[in-house]
Design a protein around this motif. Structure first.
Motif, PDB file in Angstrom:
ATOM      1  N   VAL A 179       1.333  -0.804   0.003  1.00 19.83           N
ATOM      2  CA  VAL A 179      -0.028  -0.042   0.197  1.00 19.83           C
ATOM      3  C   VAL A 179       0.601   1.108   0.093  1.00 19.83           C
ATOM      4  O   VAL A 179       0.726   2.188  -0.867  1.00 19.83           O
ATOM      5  CB  VAL A 179      -0.892  -0.525   1.109  1.00 19.83           C
ATOM      6  N   ALA A 180       2.062   1.546   0.710  1.00 25.48           N
ATOM      7  CA  ALA A 180       2.894   2.537   0.490  1.00 25.48           C
ATOM      8  C   ALA A 180       3.229   3.227  -0.452  1.00 25.48           C
ATOM      9  O   ALA A 180       3.485   3.736  -0.831  1.00 25.48           O
ATOM     10  CB  ALA A 180       3.848   2.357   1.913  1.00 25.48           C
TER      11      ALA A 180
ATOM     12  N   ARG B   8       1.419   4.306  -2.827  1.00 22.14           N
ATOM     13  CA  ARG B   8       0.724   5.707  -3.147  1.00 22.14           C
ATOM     14  C   ARG B   8       1.881   6.828  -3.281  1.00 22.14           C
ATOM     15  O   ARG B   8       1.994   7.224  -4.398  1.00 22.14           O
ATOM     16  CB  ARG B   8       1.139   6.513  -1.322  1.00 22.14           C
ATOM     17  N   ALA B   9       3.236   5.902  -3.620  1.00 22.47           N
ATOM     18  CA  ALA B   9       4.400   6.078  -3.478  1.00 22.47           C
ATOM     19  C   ALA B   9       4.184   6.245  -5.729  1.00 22.47           C
ATOM     20  O   ALA B   9       4.478   7.581  -5.487  1.00 22.47           O
ATOM     21  CB  ALA B   9       5.541   5.871  -3.740  1.00 22.47           C
ATOM     22  N   ALA B  10       3.643   5.086  -5.916  1.00 25.24           N
ATOM     23  CA  ALA B  10       3.249   5.429  -7.931  1.00 25.24           C
ATOM     24  C   ALA B  10       1.990   6.768  -8.092  1.00 25.24           C
ATOM     25  O   ALA B  10       2.333   7.264  -8.608  1.00 25.24           O
ATOM     26  CB  ALA B  10       3.121   3.477  -7.826  1.00 25.24           C
ATOM     27  N   MET B  11       1.392   6.536  -6.977  1.00 27.42           N
ATOM     28  CA  MET B  11       0.575   7.713  -7.239  1.00 27.42           C
ATOM     29  C   MET B  11       0.634   8.550  -7.076  1.00 27.42           C
ATOM     30  O   MET B  11       0.552   9.875  -7.993  1.00 27.42           O
ATOM     31  CB  MET B  11      -0.357   7.987  -6.533  1.00 27.42           C
TER      32      MET B  11
ATOM     33  N   GLY C  83      -0.826   7.518   3.662  1.00 23.31           N
ATOM     34  CA  GLY C  83      -1.643   8.056   2.299  1.00 23.31           C
ATOM     35  C   GLY C  83      -2.797   7.450   1.602  1.00 23.31           C
ATOM     36  O   GLY C  83      -3.266   8.172   1.010  1.00 23.31           O
ATOM     37  N   VAL C  84      -3.310   7.220   2.729  1.00 26.51           N
ATOM     38  CA  VAL C  84      -4.796   6.306   2.007  1.00 26.51           C
ATOM     39  C   VAL C  84      -5.918   7.107   2.782  1.00 26.51           C
ATOM     40  O   VAL C  84      -5.614   7.565   3.903  1.00 26.51           O
ATOM     41  CB  VAL C  84      -4.470   5.063   3.647  1.00 26.51           C
ATOM     42  N   ASP C  85      -7.044   7.709   1.646  1.00 22.41           N
ATOM     43  CA  ASP C  85      -7.778   7.818   2.678  1.00 22.41           C
ATOM     44  C   ASP C  85      -9.020   6.845   2.554  1.00 22.41           C
ATOM     45  O   ASP C  85      -9.944   7.767   3.536  1.00 22.41           O
ATOM     46  CB  ASP C  85      -8.750   8.454   0.502  1.00 22.41           C
ATOM     47  N   VAL C  86      -9.334   6.455   2.487  1.00 22.53           N
ATOM     48  CA  VAL C  86     -10.407   5.323   2.845  1.00 22.53           C
ATOM     49  C   VAL C  86     -10.105   4.086   2.774  1.00 22.53           C
ATOM     50  O   VAL C  86      -9.196   3.426   2.271  1.00 22.53           O
ATOM     51  CB  VAL C  86     -11.466   5.237   2.098  1.00 22.53           C
TER      52      VAL C  86
END
Length: 410
Positions: free
Chosen positions: A157-158, A161-164, A192-195
């Protein structure tokens, strides 16, 4: 002995990836008369849950609770974020990523699926390239499972977020943590997760029936005009309501709340999340070590996910080949009292019923003797059924536990 003996009598063990084992103390906490829902201890107890629920997910932001299971949570998140025709990118690495995508499609969301198969986690390079190609910013959210319960693939997941961020894309990041929360390390705000969302019946060690959604202020703002939102699923009153019953938008799941209080005390305050994650890491590696030994010289036996970093710490999906997987599951349950998970979503043309796969859960209220016991029963079953396998599995498994726990007592 001239006749086979049935050794399943005694306390059975459910080694499936949910519902997981409910600890005795949680059962005792729930075993009570129905409480007063208008005043008294239930108000104080419920108020104590929210800081610990935030700590569990690693966030200082919003949390909403629902009566429902994981499928209900897919719908809850979709209704709070999207309108018909909104475009989302779903990263699938097994049956449950595809399941969330199908629910969104049925609700009128325009879903694009990046399917990474059943034996690998999402490729962040491919995700970054896809987001860079979305020059108009049409994709409103990237959705993924942290751990896919069927394949046991784990998304970084981290890294996602870095790829995004490298792609400079403004999409929300939504993560299904149903099979991972309270087992695999998860840090919502740091990553950096939103949901994020999870259900009660896995790492939280409760019976099925409650669901939890954590959402950022960014997600609240982006979804404030969501056309799919309905009064029941609306997360705003659940997160902001001044009375405890508003958190559940109606009659609260009273007995689950007592159990949840006990579960959060065990996880957050007594064991601590760092040790919870470390315990699941060790138990997962114990299972992996056994399968790697069983597979030596026997290609039919092996872990579904080849790369250790991409494997769940909550559940392990493995193959034995059809029909051996199904035969071993049945032997373990009916002869020795251990229930293993079915090979969910792993069907092939040669194995249409996934009879060659099984899953071993090591999630929630599980310790070394439980996991080692499961592995020993599995090896006994292989011997009893004549399933060819490599030697040394129990030695390899116990070596993992011994190295992790060290030589000193409490």
């Amino acid at each position: 002995m001239s006749q086979p003996v049935n050794l399943s009598y005694g306390r059975p063990y459910l080694a499936i990836p949910g519902p997981s084992v409910v600890p005795d103390r949680i059962q005792r906490a729930m075993h009570r008369a129905a409480p007063n829902i208008y005043e008294g201890e239930l108000y104080t107890l419920t108020a104590s849950l929210w800081p610990d629920l935030r700590a569990l997910a690693g966030t200082a932001q919003n949390v909403a609770t629902y009566i429902g299971n994981g499928h209900a949570l897919w719908e809850a998140v979709n209704t709070n974020l999207f309108s018909r025709g909104d475009k989302v990118l779903v990263l699938a690495s097994g049956a449950f990523g595809l399941g969330w995508a199908n629910v969104a499609k049925a609700m009128g969301v325009a879903v694009e699926v990046m399917d990474f198969g059943r034996s690998a986690a999402p490729d962040m390079g491919a995700v970054e390239a896809r987001l860079r190609a979305d020059v108009g910013g049409e994709i409103r959210a990237v959705l993924t499972t942290h751990v896919d319960t069927a394949s046991s693939a784990r998304t970084d997941v981290a890294g996602l977020r870095a790829a995004m961020d490298r792609a400079g894309h403004p999409a929300l990041l939504g993560v299904d943590c149903i099979a991972s929360l309270g087992c695999d390390e998860f840090r919502m705000d740091d990553w950096g997760v939103d949901v994020a969302f999870a259900a009660s019946q896995k790492g939280l060690m409760l019976p099925p029936g409650m669901g939890f959604v954590w959402f950022s202020e960014k997600a609240r703002a982006v979804g404030s005009k969501a056309g799919l939102r309905t009064p029941y699923w609306d997360w705003a009153p659940r997160a902001d309501g001044p009375e405890f019953w508003q958190y559940c938008h109606g009659t609260a799941p009273t007995h689950h709340l007592y159990g949840l209080r006990e579960a959060l005390t065990m996880l957050v305050h007594e064991e601590g999340l760092a040790n919870v994650w470390a315990r699941h890491e060790v138990l997962a590696r114990t299972v992996w070590a056994a399968f790697e030994a069983w597979g030596q010289g026997h290609d039919r036996i092996g872990l579904n996910i080849a790369e250790p970093a991409a494997r769940a710490r909550a559940v392990t999906s493995a193959r034995l080949g059809a029909p051996d997987g199904q035969a071993l599951r049945q032997w373990c349950e009916h002869k020795a009292g251990v229930t293993l998970g079915i090979g969910l979503g792993m069907a092939t043309e040669e194995d249409p019923k996934s009879a060659g796969f099984l899953r071993v859960a090591h999630m929630g209220h599980v310790n070394a003797h439980m996991t080692l016991g499961v592995l020993a029963v599995m090896e006994a079953g292989m011997r009893a059924l004549g399933i060819a396998h490599g030697a040394g599995a129990m030695e390899a498994a116990t070596a993992v536990v011994a190295a992790a726990a060290g030589g000193h007592g409490a």
